[in-house]
Scaffold this motif. Structure first.
Motif, PDB file in Angstrom:
ATOM      1  N   PHE A 217      17.028   3.532  17.550  1.00 32.58           N
ATOM      2  CA  PHE A 217      18.273   4.400  17.351  1.00 32.58           C
ATOM      3  C   PHE A 217      19.488   3.880  18.272  1.00 32.58           C
ATOM      4  N   VAL A 218      19.231   3.147  19.360  1.00 27.03           N
ATOM      5  CA  VAL A 218      20.028   2.833  20.473  1.00 27.03           C
ATOM      6  C   VAL A 218      20.386   1.380  20.404  1.00 27.03           C
ATOM      7  N   LEU A 219      19.469   0.858  20.586  1.00 25.97           N
ATOM      8  CA  LEU A 219      19.451  -0.974  21.095  1.00 25.97           C
ATOM      9  C   LEU A 219      19.528  -1.564  19.769  1.00 25.97           C
ATOM     10  N   PHE A 220      18.799  -1.573  18.797  1.00 20.84           N
ATOM     11  CA  PHE A 220      18.517  -2.131  17.408  1.00 20.84           C
ATOM     12  C   PHE A 220      20.212  -2.203  16.749  1.00 20.84           C
ATOM     13  N   PRO A 221      20.547  -0.938  16.419  1.00 22.78           N
ATOM     14  CA  PRO A 221      21.968  -0.997  15.813  1.00 22.78           C
ATOM     15  C   PRO A 221      23.073  -1.642  16.616  1.00 22.78           C
ATOM     16  N   LEU A 222      22.876  -1.358  18.017  1.00 20.74           N
ATOM     17  CA  LEU A 222      23.802  -2.216  18.783  1.00 20.74           C
ATOM     18  C   LEU A 222      23.862  -3.702  18.734  1.00 20.74           C
ATOM     19  N   VAL A 223      22.603  -4.238  18.681  1.00 20.12           N
ATOM     20  CA  VAL A 223      22.444  -5.858  18.572  1.00 20.12           C
ATOM     21  C   VAL A 223      22.666  -6.158  17.285  1.00 20.12           C
ATOM     22  N   ILE A 224      22.378  -5.574  16.189  1.00 19.28           N
ATOM     23  CA  ILE A 224      22.901  -6.155  14.940  1.00 19.28           C
ATOM     24  C   ILE A 224      24.003  -5.955  14.612  1.00 19.28           C
ATOM     25  N   SER A 225      24.879  -4.995  15.063  1.00 21.33           N
ATOM     26  CA  SER A 225      26.208  -4.830  14.791  1.00 21.33           C
ATOM     27  C   SER A 225      26.861  -6.102  15.834  1.00 21.33           C
ATOM     28  N   PHE A 226      26.380  -6.292  16.751  1.00 23.23           N
ATOM     29  CA  PHE A 226      27.001  -7.281  17.887  1.00 23.23           C
ATOM     30  C   PHE A 226      26.711  -8.929  17.127  1.00 23.23           C
ATOM     31  N   LEU A 227      25.738  -8.974  16.483  1.00 23.54           N
ATOM     32  CA  LEU A 227      25.248 -10.438  15.815  1.00 23.54           C
ATOM     33  C   LEU A 227      26.002 -10.547  14.559  1.00 23.54           C
ATOM     34  N   GLU A 228      26.129  -9.323  13.887  1.00 25.69           N
ATOM     35  CA  GLU A 228      26.984  -9.503  12.612  1.00 25.69           C
ATOM     36  C   GLU A 228      28.392  -9.681  12.818  1.00 25.69           C
ATOM     37  N   GLY A 229      28.873  -9.184  14.019  1.00 28.71           N
ATOM     38  CA  GLY A 229      30.426  -9.399  14.382  1.00 28.71           C
ATOM     39  C   GLY A 229      30.686 -10.695  14.778  1.00 28.71           C
ATOM     40  N   LEU A 230      29.653 -11.436  15.615  1.00 29.80           N
ATOM     41  CA  LEU A 230      29.613 -12.678  15.721  1.00 29.80           C
ATOM     42  C   LEU A 230      29.633 -13.592  14.864  1.00 29.80           C
ATOM     43  N   ALA A 231      28.912 -13.312  13.830  1.00 30.31           N
ATOM     44  CA  ALA A 231      29.019 -14.329  12.712  1.00 30.31           C
ATOM     45  C   ALA A 231      30.233 -14.194  11.870  1.00 30.31           C
ATOM     46  N   GLY A 232      30.848 -12.819  11.896  1.00 29.27           N
ATOM     47  CA  GLY A 232      32.406 -12.690  11.345  1.00 29.27           C
ATOM     48  C   GLY A 232      32.361 -13.170   9.931  1.00 29.27           C
ATOM     49  N   SER A 233      33.327 -13.512   9.473  1.00 26.50           N
ATOM     50  CA  SER A 233      33.750 -13.937   8.042  1.00 26.50           C
ATOM     51  C   SER A 233      33.506 -15.505   7.870  1.00 26.50           C
ATOM     52  N   ASP A 234      32.747 -16.341   8.914  1.00 25.37           N
ATOM     53  CA  ASP A 234      32.420 -17.675   8.867  1.00 25.37           C
ATOM     54  C   ASP A 234      31.294 -17.965   8.321  1.00 25.37           C
ATOM     55  N   PHE A 235      30.463 -17.044   8.112  1.00 32.59           N
ATOM     56  CA  PHE A 235      29.252 -17.066   7.299  1.00 32.59           C
ATOM     57  C   PHE A 235      28.721 -15.906   6.343  1.00 32.59           C
ATOM     58  N   GLU A 236      28.097 -16.363   5.200  1.00 28.02           N
ATOM     59  CA  GLU A 236      27.554 -15.260   4.517  1.00 28.02           C
ATOM     60  C   GLU A 236      26.143 -14.864   5.059  1.00 28.02           C
ATOM     61  N   THR A 237      25.881 -13.790   5.242  1.00 23.33           N
ATOM     62  CA  THR A 237      24.720 -13.145   5.689  1.00 23.33           C
ATOM     63  C   THR A 237      23.856 -12.355   5.028  1.00 23.33           C
ATOM     64  N   TYR A 238      22.654 -13.057   4.851  1.00 21.36           N
ATOM     65  CA  TYR A 238      21.487 -12.498   4.158  1.00 21.36           C
ATOM     66  C   TYR A 238      20.347 -12.147   5.015  1.00 21.36           C
ATOM     67  N   PHE A 239      19.802 -10.930   5.023  1.00 27.36           N
ATOM     68  CA  PHE A 239      18.906 -10.802   5.786  1.00 27.36           C
ATOM     69  C   PHE A 239      17.430 -10.743   5.139  1.00 27.36           C
ATOM     70  N   THR A 240      16.445 -11.612   5.300  1.00 26.66           N
ATOM     71  CA  THR A 240      15.054 -11.327   4.718  1.00 26.66           C
ATOM     72  C   THR A 240      14.298 -10.388   5.308  1.00 26.66           C
ATOM     73  N   VAL A 241      13.545  -9.946   4.369  1.00 27.95           N
ATOM     74  CA  VAL A 241      12.652  -8.639   4.744  1.00 27.95           C
ATOM     75  C   VAL A 241      11.935  -8.979   6.175  1.00 27.95           C
ATOM     76  N   GLU A 242      11.173 -10.275   6.224  1.00 33.15           N
ATOM     77  CA  GLU A 242      10.478 -10.621   7.390  1.00 33.15           C
ATOM     78  C   GLU A 242      11.225 -10.883   8.484  1.00 33.15           C
ATOM     79  N   LYS A 243      12.382 -11.368   8.483  1.00 35.82           N
ATOM     80  CA  LYS A 243      12.951 -11.829   9.504  1.00 35.82           C
ATOM     81  C   LYS A 243      13.570 -10.383   9.981  1.00 35.82           C
ATOM     82  N   TYR A 244      14.137  -9.454   9.250  1.00 39.64           N
ATOM     83  CA  TYR A 244      14.510  -8.187   9.745  1.00 39.64           C
ATOM     84  C   TYR A 244      13.671  -7.490  10.482  1.00 39.64           C
ATOM     85  N   PHE A 245      12.560  -7.200   9.880  1.00 37.96           N
ATOM     86  CA  PHE A 245      11.540  -6.377  10.518  1.00 37.96           C
ATOM     87  C   PHE A 245      10.756  -6.997  11.650  1.00 37.96           C
ATOM     88  N   THR A 246      10.770  -8.300  11.995  1.00 38.19           N
ATOM     89  CA  THR A 246      10.113  -8.857  13.175  1.00 38.19           C
ATOM     90  C   THR A 246      11.176  -8.645  14.070  1.00 38.19           C
TER      91      THR A 246
END
Length: 238
Positions: A119-148
């Protein structure tokens, strides 16, 4: 001869405790797998898009991982109880009563650790990494990578948050004391920092978000160790 029989008895008792724990895990795994789709839907309810599959076996692997993690959470207090039953004959009546009380604390701290990671760490890290990617990348999460990724940020905290309860248990048994913990603070800090870097994604924010609560847990562990140690000394003197 008596010594050999004693060793055989200990090994037989250990095997019994391991078998009970394994059976509890298998039963919990089967039940979790029956409801795994419901658990999956809960875990992805906040995602805007569906997760991608790269192969037909990915979803089975993810379902097994979810069921396995759920089974570990359910089995954990049972495993702790089996450990207590194994060491019970070596404890006094007072120690038995005192150490048995640690089992609910172990389970609660395990849940708190997983909750902190999810509830705390995972959303913060995901948000940070998505912000790092920004509009420069098209982001797709695979089910395996996401849950790992989720598993690596949640499950370890279930065990790491056990630190205060484990320290209390070891202090109660006289294996460690708060003075040893205080003396080893620098080395413990270094070990916890290294551990934090190893279990988190390679970015500074994630490391800091993990290091701070772990160092705080160590200080809490010293405090509770002092409380248990003083009470233990007072009981022995009385």
């Amino acid at each position: 001869m008596n010594s050999e029989m004693n060793i055989v008895d200990h090994l037989s008792e250990l095997r019994k405790r391991i078998i009970i724990t394994l059976l509890a895990f298998i039963f919990s795994f089967v039940v979790s797998f029956v409801f795994v789709k419901d658990i999956y839907q809960y875990l992805v309810k906040d995602l805007d898009d569906k997760l991608a599959l790269l192969g037909p076996g990915d979803i089975l692997w993810v379902y097994m991982m979810i069921a396995g993690t759920s089974a570990i959470a359910v089995t954990f207090p049972i495993a702790a109880l089996q450990v207590w039953k194994f060491v019970q004959p070596a404890l006094t009546k007072v120690e038995q009563k005192a150490t048995l009380a640690f089992i609910p604390a172990l389970f609660l701290l395990f849940l708190v650790g997983i909750s902190f990671g999810y509830f705390v760490l995972f959303p913060l890290v995901i948000s940070f990494l998505e912000g790092l990617a920004g509009s420069d990348f098209e982001t797709y999460f695979t089910v395996e990578k996401y849950f790992t990724f989720m598993l690596h940020l949640t499950l370890p905290f279930g065990f790491l948050f056990e630190m205060p309860a484990v320290i209390m248990f070891l202090t109660r048994l006289g294996i460690i004391d708060p003075y040893k913990l205080t003396k080893a603070r620098k080395f413990s800090y270094f070990g916890l920092i290294v551990l934090s870097v190893l279990i988190t994604p390679p970015d500074f924010i994630s490391d800091v978000l993990v290091i701070i609560p772990l160092l705080g847990l160590y200080e809490v562990s010293i405090t509770v160790s002092k409380m248990v140690y003083r009470k233990k000394i007072h009981t022995e003197v009385s």
